[in-house]
Design a protein around this motif. Structure first.
Motif, short mmCIF file in Angstrom:
data_model
loop_
_atom_site.label_atom_id
_atom_site.label_comp_id
_atom_site.label_asym_id
_atom_site.label_seq_id
_atom_site.Cartn_x
_atom_site.Cartn_y
_atom_site.Cartn_z
N ASN A 502 0.85 -1.19 0.00
CA ASN A 502 0.00 0.00 0.00
C ASN A 502 0.89 1.24 0.00
O ASN A 502 1.94 1.25 0.65
CB ASN A 502 -0.92 0.04 1.23
CG ASN A 502 -1.98 -1.05 1.19
OD1 ASN A 502 -2.40 -1.48 0.12
ND2 ASN A 502 -2.42 -1.49 2.36
N GLU A 504 0.68 5.51 0.50
CA GLU A 504 -0.10 6.70 0.86
C GLU A 504 0.76 7.93 0.60
O GLU A 504 1.93 7.97 0.99
CB GLU A 504 -0.54 6.65 2.32
CG GLU A 504 -1.43 7.82 2.71
CD GLU A 504 -1.93 7.73 4.14
OE1 GLU A 504 -2.75 8.57 4.55
OE2 GLU A 504 -1.49 6.81 4.87
N LYS A 519 -4.38 7.57 -1.48
CA LYS A 519 -4.00 6.20 -1.13
C LYS A 519 -4.02 5.32 -2.37
O LYS A 519 -5.00 5.30 -3.12
CB LYS A 519 -4.93 5.63 -0.07
CG LYS A 519 -4.82 6.35 1.28
CD LYS A 519 -5.75 5.74 2.31
CE LYS A 519 -5.62 6.45 3.65
NZ LYS A 519 -6.52 5.88 4.68
N GLU A 521 -3.70 1.48 -3.11
CA GLU A 521 -3.74 0.24 -2.33
C GLU A 521 -3.82 -0.99 -3.22
O GLU A 521 -4.04 -0.90 -4.44
CB GLU A 521 -4.93 0.28 -1.37
CG GLU A 521 -4.85 1.43 -0.36
CD GLU A 521 -6.05 1.46 0.58
OE1 GLU A 521 -7.18 1.22 0.11
OE2 GLU A 521 -5.85 1.71 1.79
N ASP A 573 0.68 -4.58 3.18
CA ASP A 573 -0.72 -4.80 3.55
C ASP A 573 -0.76 -5.99 4.51
O ASP A 573 -0.73 -7.15 4.10
CB ASP A 573 -1.55 -5.07 2.30
CG ASP A 573 -3.04 -5.19 2.60
OD1 ASP A 573 -3.40 -5.24 3.79
OD2 ASP A 573 -3.83 -5.25 1.65
#
Length: 714
Positions: A502, A504, A519, A521, A573
């Motif tokens: 992930n 950000e 984000k 992801e 993740d």
């Protein structure tokens, strides 16, 4: 007879020649030959190229490449030998293979693709077909699967006419020719059996004494002979044996093990070597010692004698357990010894529970293992010690003979790194059981040395020490690219598997206000071509190895003002990993500048103005003036984003511009002025102190100035 003229009468010789040359050039450009195209096959790290690795067999020519019985996926590369040739290439569908990746042109001019060949035994000589423009070419392929047998030099003790089976670990045993019947010889008979990565050689010696016997092995399909040709001779096995004579004949049974249950009196059928002393409908005792008074192990009843096979069919009823390692058994007619034999009499084997242990942890019945993992297997049941237990695809499983018993057996082995199957089945006496180990690829978070970031001219690994503190960057950021290097995930035998990432991105202005939070992801990064597990990962959900942040951001990096903060957080993740905490890396990039450039409007008041050449004194005190300056102010290195209290500017000064007194002298000056701001350096309104030099346009005089003023910044 004159030749036909295909050109108009008004065509000159020069025009006819040029047109003919053009037609020939175009014709040659579209006339492709197979010799213009070279084929390269890549298996693992080895390359095999046409014509270097070609071989002729009969009327056909083959491109040979070494393979193994589990190798089915190969990479194919085509390259034009004539650089002027530009005809497109594509793989044609075929019954010999399945296309995984279609041909694509690489940067080096090669066309690369990937195919999965059919099973080696059913299709040992596949044909690869490629379309070239409107034509197509066929390439004969010859996968060479070379078996390798591991032998040792220990001496095998055996009685004359005793059948003895010796097992050898093997690789690529699918290409060994075996016969499940004895091949007769002068000194010994032998037969070969191939199963579960083991070659079983059963010998039956006829002559007494110590010797070395040799058994030639043949292949089902040809292998290279090292001289540019093909052969079916692959290896000669040498076995050291010592054949002993016994005063009684040794009798071989067709079974090495029979089963006994104290609660049952049932007999079992068994066949044994013919001997004239065996008479139909006659019973024999089998005892555990040569002398009288031995324990009754079993009874043997002769049912029939088959003359053409030299075999005796009997019923055997066991009365006690016995292991081959306990010693020989004696077949007696009443109290007279007639023959010797040996076999296992055990409880019918049954597996009741299987557990595994890793790294000395507790035993676990989930039976999940990973490629390259060292494990210990505990099998619980009945009648296990004297019965063969094997693991499919694991030829080197080591049995712990010290801890093993009829109720528990223990094995240790390493799961092969390149194991192809999803399960490892357990075999008991060569029969597959309901138990199997589940093989799953690792899901371990790898350190972020496979991730790099590029915000300028080069890639910097995410683990670089420079990212341990905020990074100031004073150039324009056209884009920020995050790149994944799949070949740095699985390295040698250190496997991590797919990486679930992930990202950000936070953008803060110079006042530390959050203006965007984006984000990205569910990114999946798969190990690359250099992984020992290549070809075994499911790559259907894998992402491209490059992420451009400007594709996701509303505030593009190239439009961000100075001292904007770009915070990038890359993390695993953790929902994808079992009880494992992933890695997290935070990068703070600050768009710094060394200088601030602005346009200032100020109203200097009470300036001391002295013209050059006016003699002594401090000059005249001015009224309210107006100035417009293009100003350069350095930023404070110790306090990012804050300006230093001084600046330098150039522009215009309207002396006494707002002074209503009729006695005041007004003039327009071109000035270079320094400014000191003792208070509120970043304010839109301030009271600075000016000093500098200039030139009055009206009076044509140079001057110097010093004094306070009111300043407005835009």
């Amino acid at each position: 007879m004159s030749g036909m003229n295909y050109f108009p009468a008004n065509f000159s010789f020069k025009r006819k020649f040029l047109l003919t040359l053009a037609v020939l050039t175009i014709s040659l450009a579209f006339c492709q030959h197979k010799t213009d195209l070279s084929l390269t096959i890549k298996c693992d790290s080895l390359k095999f190229t046409d014509p270097i690795n070609t071989i002729k067999d009969g009327d056909s020519t083959y491109l040979c490449f070494t393979s193994n019985e589990e190798q089915s996926v190969i990479n194919v590369f085509f390259k034009w030998n004539n650089f002027q040739t530009t005809a497109p290439l594509s793989l044609l569908p075929s019954d010999h293979y399945t296309i995984i990746d279609s041909l694509k042109k690489n940067t080096d001019g090669q066309y690369g693709g990937k195919i999965r060949l059919n099973d080696f035994l059913t299709d040992p000589r596949p044909v690869l077909s490629v379309k070239v423009g409107s034509s197509h070419f066929n390439y004969n392929l010859l996968p060479v699967v070379l078996p390798v047998i591991t032998t040792d030099k220990k001496t095998i003790e055996v009685f004359q006419e005793e059948q003895k089976t010796i097992e050898f670990p093997e690789t690529n045993g699918v290409n060994i020719k075996t016969e499940n019947s004895f091949i007769p010889g002068k000194d010994f008979d032998y037969k070969l059996t191939n199963y579960l990565n083991l070659l079983a050689v059963t010998i039956k010696p006829h002559t007494i004494g110590a010797r070395q016997i040799t058994i030639p092995l043949k292949s089902n399909f040809p292998v290279l002979d090292g001289k540019g040709g093909l052969t079916n001779t692959i290896q000669i096995i040498s076995i050291n044996i010592n054949v002993r004579q016994f005063k009684f004949s040794y009798i071989n049974f067709d079974k090495n093990t029979i089963f006994y249950s104290p609660d049952s009196k049932a007999s079992q059928q068994i066949s044994l070597d013919y001997n004239p002393l065996f008479e139909q409908a006659k019973s024999f005792r089998i005892e555990d010692q040569q002398n009288s008074g031995g324990e009754l192990i079993a009874e043997l009843f002769v049912e029939s004698i088959i003359d053409n096979t030299k075999k005796v069919v009997c019923r055997i009823k066991p009365f006690a357990f016995h292991k081959v390692s306990d010693g020989f058994l004696y077949i007696k007619d009443s109290e007279k010894n007639r023959f010797i034999c040996n076999l296992n009499i055990s409880e019918k084997p049954k597996i009741e529970k299987v557990s595994i242990r890793k790294n000395g942890d507790d035993w676990d019945e989930t039976l999940t293992v990973h490629p390259g993992e060292q494990i210990e297997v505990r099998i619980q049941g009945k009648g296990l010690e004297t019965n063969k237990i094997q693991f499919d695809g694991i030829p080197d499983a080591k049995r712990d003979t010290i801890k093993s018993s009829d109720e528990f057996v223990y094995f240790r082995f390493k799961v092969p790194v390149a194991i192809a199957g999803k399960h490892i089945s357990l075999f008991l006496d060569r029969k597959e059981t309901a138990y199997q180990l589940s093989v799953k690829d690792y899901k371990k978070p790898a350190q972020f040395d496979f991730v790099s970031i590029n915000y300028g001219k080069s890639n910097i690994a995410l683990t670089d020490m420079r990212f341990n503190k905020p990074l100031f960057y004073d150039s324009a950021v056209k884009d920020i690219n995050i790149t994944f290097n799949p070949n740095r995930i699985d390295v040698n035998d250190k496997l991590y598997g797919k990486q679930y990432i992930n990202i950000e991105v936070k953008i803060l202005n110079k006042d530390n206000d959050l203006i965007e939070d984006e984000k990205i992801e569910n990114l999946v990064v798969c190990p690359g071509e250099q992984s020992p597990r290549k070809g075994h990962y499911d790559v259907s959900d894998c992402n491209e190895p490059l992420i451009s942040l400007n594709d996701y951001l509303d505030h593009k990096t190239y439009k961000l003002p100075e001292f904007t903060q770009i915070i990038i957080i890359v993390s695993h993740d953790e929902s994808k990993y079992d009880d494992t905490k992933g890695y997290k890396r935070k990068i703070k990039l600050i768009l710094s500048r060394k200088y601030n450039y602005d346009l200032q409007l100020s109203f200097p008041t009470g300036l001391l103005v002295k013209n050059f050449g006016d003699g002594g004194g401090i000059g005249n005190l001015s009224g309210i003036s107006a100035s417009v300056l293009f100003n350069i102010t350095p930023y404070d290195d110790k306090h990012p984003g804050q300006l230093r209290p001084f600046s330098l500017g150039a522009g215009f000064l309207a002396l006494n511009a707002l002074n209503l007194s009729s006695t005041a002298t007004s003039d327009l000056g071109i000035v270079v002025m320094g400014t000191i701001q003792p208070f509120r350096k970043n304010a839109k309104f301030s009271v600075p102190i000016y000093f500098g030099y200039g030139y009055f346009v009206k009076s044509s005089k140079f001057f110097e100035i010093l004094g306070p003023g009111l300043q407005f910044n835009f």
